[in-house]
Design an enzyme around this catalytic site. Structure first.
Site, short mmCIF file in Angstrom:
data_model
loop_
_atom_site.label_atom_id
_atom_site.label_comp_id
_atom_site.label_asym_id
_atom_site.label_seq_id
_atom_site.Cartn_x
_atom_site.Cartn_y
_atom_site.Cartn_z
N GLN A 256 6.46 1.95 5.32
CA GLN A 256 6.04 1.28 4.09
C GLN A 256 7.01 0.17 3.72
OE1 GLN A 256 2.96 1.75 2.67
NE2 GLN A 256 2.93 2.83 4.62
N HIS A 259 6.51 -3.51 4.77
CA HIS A 259 5.41 -4.32 4.24
C HIS A 259 5.90 -5.48 3.39
CE1 HIS A 259 1.52 -2.80 5.30
NE2 HIS A 259 1.85 -1.55 5.06
N HIS A 324 0.76 6.78 -1.42
CA HIS A 324 0.72 7.73 -0.30
C HIS A 324 1.76 8.82 -0.51
CE1 HIS A 324 0.17 3.59 1.55
NE2 HIS A 324 -0.97 4.15 1.89
N ASP A 357 -3.49 4.25 7.80
CA ASP A 357 -3.63 2.80 7.67
C ASP A 357 -4.68 2.25 8.62
OD1 ASP A 357 -1.79 2.38 5.68
OD2 ASP A 357 -0.11 2.12 7.06
#
Lengths: 427, 427
Positions: A256, A259, A324, A357
């Site tokens: 994550q 990103h 998440h 994802d």
């Protein structure tokens, strides 16, 4: 990276403050967006071509603003077989999952003799924003377009900033059932979808992620068209016991973090020594990561390690309301069943969030910035709407009319009362 | 009032232009709203008390801003038995209808061995805006609060401008399960619900109708909290053949017109002589109506009569995408089944729309301003959210990992790829 310890006397207040921290994008963009929207609304295609020239340094015209069928086919064909297979696999799984979300119509007659119910129908036209450059992701296309196609939306119009179109994005558009692609990005693309501009006919709803300008534009056109949630930076919480491989958990946290420098990764564990091993693994992996700069900034500024009994983890997760959450523990449901606010839950040691994802089948467009308290991930429901149905015969009407008249009169709405009373008097 | 005739050569363009006409409220309020939101966010209760003094000419403090349980009980008791019975009847019917909307959780294992599904959970806290003065409607309270209560929302906080509280509104709040009521209105009320202020704790979603300031505030806080649709002026289309009583149809048209000078009422009929009788009945009824001034302005500025074959009516209705449509004809489903865009459909000669405003059981909070193209009326779904669930064992993970890795690499997200690859390598 912040460390929180459940035994710390100030844990509750410190953790609550951390959860409340906003990772806002500045609001100054709104004035620019307002002007861009007005220009597109007033001038249509002319404004789009001017913005392409000014912002994207590209000369376009009424024809070249549309990506032709040949370009799409050629682009998709330029994609490797491996990636094309992965796209087809993902699209099929997303399709199957979302097919199961199709809600049923209902029609029933109640004890008063009133026929009631509702009917679901698909939207006619949907616009999907796909960012350009590094953030042009085939998975964005799949996750937004496949549910629209499954719902029965006839027109699925994709917009993406002018520039080189990634072959994988074109392959995904083809696989997902996108019906048209336009070279227009930013707030002006949202305006074109909402109001129409030249050859771009207006749509009914605009979905898809974008930068601060796109998000501000979606907020402004909401009402003229529908929008999906306003996307913020990505988030993950990993709940892990000391029996995990620290490298695996570190990789999940970084998946994550890479990103966006504003992304957030949080580890909750009851094992302090394990936490230290994960932290060390994060540092090791960061040094080898092509996206390491963003990931390092995210981990440094927004990362957190929380030492707490695992029994506490559902409560902490609910405070965070993350996009998440992974439960990398034995019998994960024992904890996860107590989670109320989360976009998606990943259970067990072999379910890294990245699976979700791409290919799990569930949607990766999920509520961020604590929006899981009040909203859900993208689904078939976003591309359907419900019309309610009421039918009275004379007897059923007679059963409902007196209360209608009493309430309408109490509300000072005599014409409402009259539309019921007149049918009683004259029937 | 405009007249359109299907035989007119310019009918299609004229009618399309009429449908596109916006009944906007001015945008200047947005700057004021921005400042009000900032003040409440920064100063909390102090700002609320100051705005009450400045805007509402009322002195409040931390205690008196809350409507006490005694006041609610006393107010409700002051309501006539007839109205209290009507409220109980309506609340019961709304409850029954919305109970049927409860969606099912799902958990399944697919052919790859992946466990998938989702789980619905209620929001924790919801705020309901109830306008003051003439527009303080008990039905607003019922239509917003009952579905929230059915969904399982624990805190249902109602806000309404300072001033005399209508007994019927208090009775409705009691019947619907409202848990707290605050004397605060306007944009500052929306801010208090979104950010919290003094004794008002923040909620997760703000619903309910309001003026332009309330609507602008809802648009601005969207993301911090959820919001329902942005309400515009009310609309009705009545499709009627010449066999109807013109007085009944005129009453139905006026029942929307009386809401607001910006409301819109449209008659579609194939019988020109009948249309003239309805028009005459509208004028007669207007002269006797206590709300005649607003209704007359609405009918004059936004009313319309369309002469067209009834077979054409579904297509015209879909262009309008109205909040409400009545089919006052024999075998109404023959036409209504072809309607795709409408908030609610009322079937037959004995189903005036006002039934749906109060006691049919369906929700009267419906999409306006053509939003029925992309959205639905308020429902149980507005007070629930969905968490998706993914669970892989080692074999299921192995089936999904290669495609995950291929797509993550194609997207330039190496940490995503690594979180899958590392589990293949090290297992």
């Amino acid at each position: 990276m912040r460390r929180f310890h459940h035994n710390d006397p100030s844990f509750e207040t410190d953790f609550a403050a951390f959860v409340e921290e906003r990772r806002d994008t500045p609001e100054e963009v709104d004035a620019i967006v307002r002007d861009v929207l007005s220009a597109v609304r007033a001038e249509g295609l002319e404004a789009l071509l001017r913005f392409a020239r000014e912002f994207d340094r590209v000369e376009l015209d009424e024809d070249s603003i549309r990506v032709s069928a040949e370009e799409i086919a050629a682009g998709a064909a330029a994609c490797s077989q491996e990636v094309r297979d992965a796209i087809a696999f993902a699209a099929g799984r997303i399709r199957s999952y979302h097919e199961r979300q199709r809600p049923a119509d209902l029609r029933f007659t109640d004890e008063a003799g009133v026929e009631l119910g509702w009917r679901w129908t698909p939207l006619e036209a949907v616009g999907i924003y796909v960012p350009g450059g590094r953030a042009a992701y085939p998975s964005t296309v799949l996750m937004n377009a496949v549910p629209a196609a499954v719902a029965g939306v006839e027109r699925i119009a994709m917009v993406t900033p002018p520039g080189r179109l990634q072959p994988a994005v074109l392959a995904a558009a083809q696989a997902a059932g996108v019906t048209e692609i336009w070279r227009v990005g930013g707030a002006q693309a949202v305006a074109a979808l909402a109001y129409g501009a030249g050859p771009i006919r207006p749509v009914d709803k605009v979905v898809g992620p974008g930068n601060a300008f796109v998000t501000a534009a979606k907020r402004r056109v909401y009402g003229v068209v529908g929008i999906d949630a306003l996307a913020g930076p990505s988030e993950i919480v990993v709940v892990a016991d000391g029996a995990n491989n620290p490298d695996w958990i570190a990789a999940d946290l970084l998946s994550q973090a890479e990103h966006d420098p504003a992304a957030q990764s949080i580890l909750i564990t009851d094992d302090e020594a394990f936490a230290a091993r994960v932290e060390a693994a994060v540092e090791t992996q960061l040094s080898a990561l092509a996206t390491g700069e963003d990931a390092a900034a995210s981990w440094r500024d927004h990362g957190a390690v929380v030492i707490a009994p695992l029994e506490e983890s559902p409560r902490l997760v609910n405070l965070i309301a993350p996009e998440h959450v992974e439960f990398a523990v034995e019998a994960p449901e024992r904890l996860s069943d107590r989670v109320r606010h989360a976009g998606a839950i990943f259970l067990g040691r072999h379910t890294p969030e990245a699976i979700g994802d791409y290919v799990a089948g569930s949607n990766h467009v999920l509520p961020t910035s604590r929006a899981a308290r009040f909203s859900s991930g993208l689904s078939l429901y976003d591309f359907l709407k419900r019309t309610s149905i009421v039918k009275c015969d004379e007897a059923a009407f007679a059963a409902l009319a007196p209360s209608t008249i009493a309430l309408a009169e109490a509300e000072g709405l005599p014409a409402h009362a009259r539309s019921a009373a007149i049918r009683l008097e004259q029937s």
